[in-house]
Scaffold this active site. Structure first.
Site, mmCIF file in Angstrom:
data_model
loop_
_atom_site.group_PDB
_atom_site.id
_atom_site.type_symbol
_atom_site.label_atom_id
_atom_site.label_comp_id
_atom_site.label_asym_id
_atom_site.label_seq_id
_atom_site.Cartn_x
_atom_site.Cartn_y
_atom_site.Cartn_z
ATOM 1 N N CYS A 152 4.570 2.745 47.309
ATOM 2 C CA CYS A 152 3.919 2.224 48.516
ATOM 3 C C CYS A 152 2.779 1.307 48.065
ATOM 4 O O CYS A 152 1.893 1.732 47.338
ATOM 5 C CB CYS A 152 3.377 3.413 49.304
ATOM 6 S SG CYS A 152 2.451 3.035 50.769
ATOM 7 N N GLU A 186 13.551 5.230 50.525
ATOM 8 C CA GLU A 186 12.731 6.432 50.671
ATOM 9 C C GLU A 186 11.325 6.083 50.218
ATOM 10 O O GLU A 186 11.150 5.304 49.282
ATOM 11 C CB GLU A 186 13.347 7.518 49.793
ATOM 12 C CG GLU A 186 12.648 8.840 49.783
ATOM 13 C CD GLU A 186 12.020 9.178 48.457
ATOM 14 O OE1 GLU A 186 11.658 10.327 48.267
ATOM 15 O OE2 GLU A 186 11.863 8.279 47.595
ATOM 16 N N ARG A 243 8.769 18.941 51.168
ATOM 17 C CA ARG A 243 8.508 17.579 50.691
ATOM 18 C C ARG A 243 8.663 16.630 51.864
ATOM 19 O O ARG A 243 9.748 16.531 52.443
ATOM 20 C CB ARG A 243 9.507 17.242 49.578
ATOM 21 C CG ARG A 243 9.160 15.995 48.792
ATOM 22 C CD ARG A 243 10.113 15.788 47.634
ATOM 23 N NE ARG A 243 9.690 14.695 46.795
ATOM 24 C CZ ARG A 243 8.835 14.803 45.784
ATOM 25 N NH1 ARG A 243 8.327 15.966 45.479
ATOM 26 N NH2 ARG A 243 8.481 13.741 45.076
ATOM 27 N N ARG A 303 8.773 12.922 53.374
ATOM 28 C CA ARG A 303 9.003 11.528 53.003
ATOM 29 C C ARG A 303 9.516 10.764 54.219
ATOM 30 O O ARG A 303 10.067 11.365 55.134
ATOM 31 C CB ARG A 303 10.072 11.430 51.887
ATOM 32 C CG ARG A 303 9.596 11.927 50.525
ATOM 33 C CD ARG A 303 8.524 11.005 49.956
ATOM 34 N NE ARG A 303 8.064 11.382 48.632
ATOM 35 C CZ ARG A 303 7.007 12.160 48.386
ATOM 36 N NH1 ARG A 303 6.326 12.695 49.373
ATOM 37 N NH2 ARG A 303 6.635 12.405 47.143
#
Ligand SMILES: C[S@@+](CC[C@H](N)C(=O)[O-])C[C@H]1O[C@@H](n2cnc3c(N)ncnc32)[C@H](O)[C@@H]1O
Length: 418
Positions: free
Chosen positions: A90, A131, A178, A180
């Site tokens: 990112c 992702e 997790r 995402r």
């Protein structure tokens, strides 16, 4: 639930081909194979180290055919595949119009989104599956959601309908919490007659990872400005991103919804992936003399800190972490710093009959659904250090989620072929 280790097998008669960018140690490829996809091209290059450990592990498992270990910026072209996939860092996506108009837009150098977009324009994959950390929907802090808006605008203008969803793996039965964001883009797709129906029922992500038909919030807005204008003015000064946890973008319009996962299948927990102590080396057990340090780091505290710029002091407060981590719950997210013996607030610690211990690389692989021992050896047969194996798993993804999305993408490819 008893844990069964999986094996990687290439599909005998593939439904479609894949190019895997930012491949790491191959999480997309492992998950897409049981869905019927054959990965024919992969790219992995670690900018921060000379030795290319992840690429090395990738080749040790899959062989070197179609693999490329160089900076994505230097990859001129990729094969024309059905599906382009990748989990990418990112970053700041801001853009300006180039003074030289023939050059078009100028994004910041080294920003990987522009490399992905360049390869999308070249290979024109039918589908794209990306992702990222969910922070992508809220970045940067001064213009919440700007980077995602630039992504939607620039990919949308290549003829893609784009859907996204923030997913926690444990909501679909996997043993790790997790979180995402998954982004699926389909080229020349039919435009949905109802965005809500698409996001909650008929879209790729809704079919793969069901959500409740009820959505708590929704909003619709246009992205009709050019990317350089979006870059300068999108959501300036607002504390909140306009992007909710799910949505779809087509015809220049964002339709975004707050959805809730709907899953009634089997659940699994950290306890399900744990090896018997007899198979665990002594180094994973916490030295009783250091237990107090672990306890301190995991505990609630207020620390006085000094502001780097102004020199002013301020109080930094953090809450209590679970200590030990409960075997009856899914684990927390594995971070890249999970390996190594030094005490840490974020590493997992479990309590066993023989004392407190950290998680082994195999247990971390299991939390992501990788086959046992996947990251143990490099292509030259040399052992990979445990710290590095943990780093790979901190960067990787939950393979079972990829398989679920892959199966729906495979169905759609078959339906398109008729
Ligand atoms: C979030 S990880 C993806 C992990 C992967 N999905 C897996 O299952 O292991 C991002 C990967 O991109 C790689 N990377 C970063 N910059 C790159 C670049 N300029 N070119 C190619 N790969 C890069 C990193 O080394 C890292 O392995």
């Amino acid at each position: 639930m008893t844990y069964t280790t999986k094996k990687y097998e290439e599909p005998a008669s593939p439904v479609g081909t894949v190019a895997e960018l930012f491949a790491g140690v191959g999480g997309f490829r492992i998950g897409l194979a049981p869905a019927g996809f054959k990965t024919v091209f992969s790219n992995q290059w670690e900018p921060s180290t000379k030795t290319q450990h992840a690429s090395d592990v990738y080749v040790a498992n899959f062989g070197s055919e179609g693999h490329c270990n160089e900076d994505i910026a230097t990859v001129d072209a990729i094969p024309e595949v059905d599906l382009l996939v990748g989990g990418f860092p990112c970053q700041d996506y801001s853009v300006a119009k180039s003074l030289n108009s023939s050059k078009g837009l100028e994004g910041k150098k080294g920003v990987l989104w522009w490399e992905i977009l360049r390869l999308v324009k070249q290979a024109k994959p039918k589908s794209i599956f990306l992702e990222n950390v969910d922070r992508l929907l809220k970045s940067p802090s001064a213009q919440r959601g700007r980077d995602f808006a630039i992504m939607l605008k620039t990919l949308g203008s290549q003829g893609y309908l784009i859907e996204w969803r923030v997913v926690s793996a444990s909501d679909y039965g996997f043993p790790q919490r997790r979180i995402r964001v998954f982004i699926v883009a389909t080229r020349n797709s039919t435009v949905p007659s109802s965005a809500r129906e698409f996001v909650t029922k008929s879209g790729v992500l809704a079919r793969a990872l069901p959500v409740s038909a009820h959505t708590a919030e929704e909003s619709v807005f246009l992205l009709d400005d050019e990317p350089d204008v979006i870059s300068q003015s999108f959501n300036l000064g607002s504390a909140k991103s306009p992007f909710l946890n799910a949505g779809v973008y087509f015809d220049g319009e964002v339709h975004t919804f707050k959805t809730q996962s709907a899953y009634a299948g089997q659940k699994s927990t950290l306890g399900d992936v744990i090896l018997p102590n007899a198979e665990v080396e002594d180094g994973y057990f916490v030295d009783p003399d250091r237990l107090a340090e672990w306890e301190y780091l995991k505990g609630a505290k207020t620390i006085e800190r000094t502001h780097k710029g102004s020199g002013a002091s301020y109080n930094y407060a953090e809450g209590k972490m679970a200590f030990p981590d409960l075997l009856t719950n899914p684990s927390r997210t594995i971070l890249t710093g999970e390996g190594g013996t030094s005490p840490s607030r974020f590493k997992h610690i479990i309590k066993t009959d023989e004392g407190f211990r950290r998680l082994t690389p195999t247990e971390l692989e299991r939390l992501n659904g990788f086959p046992d021992g996947w990251t143990a050896l490099g292509a030259d047969g040399k052992q990979i250090s445990d710290v590095r194996r943990a780093f790979f798993m901190g960067n990787a993804l939950v393979v079972g989620l990829i398989e679920r999305v892959g199966k729906v993408l495979a169905e759609d490819i078959q339906a398109r072929r008729g």
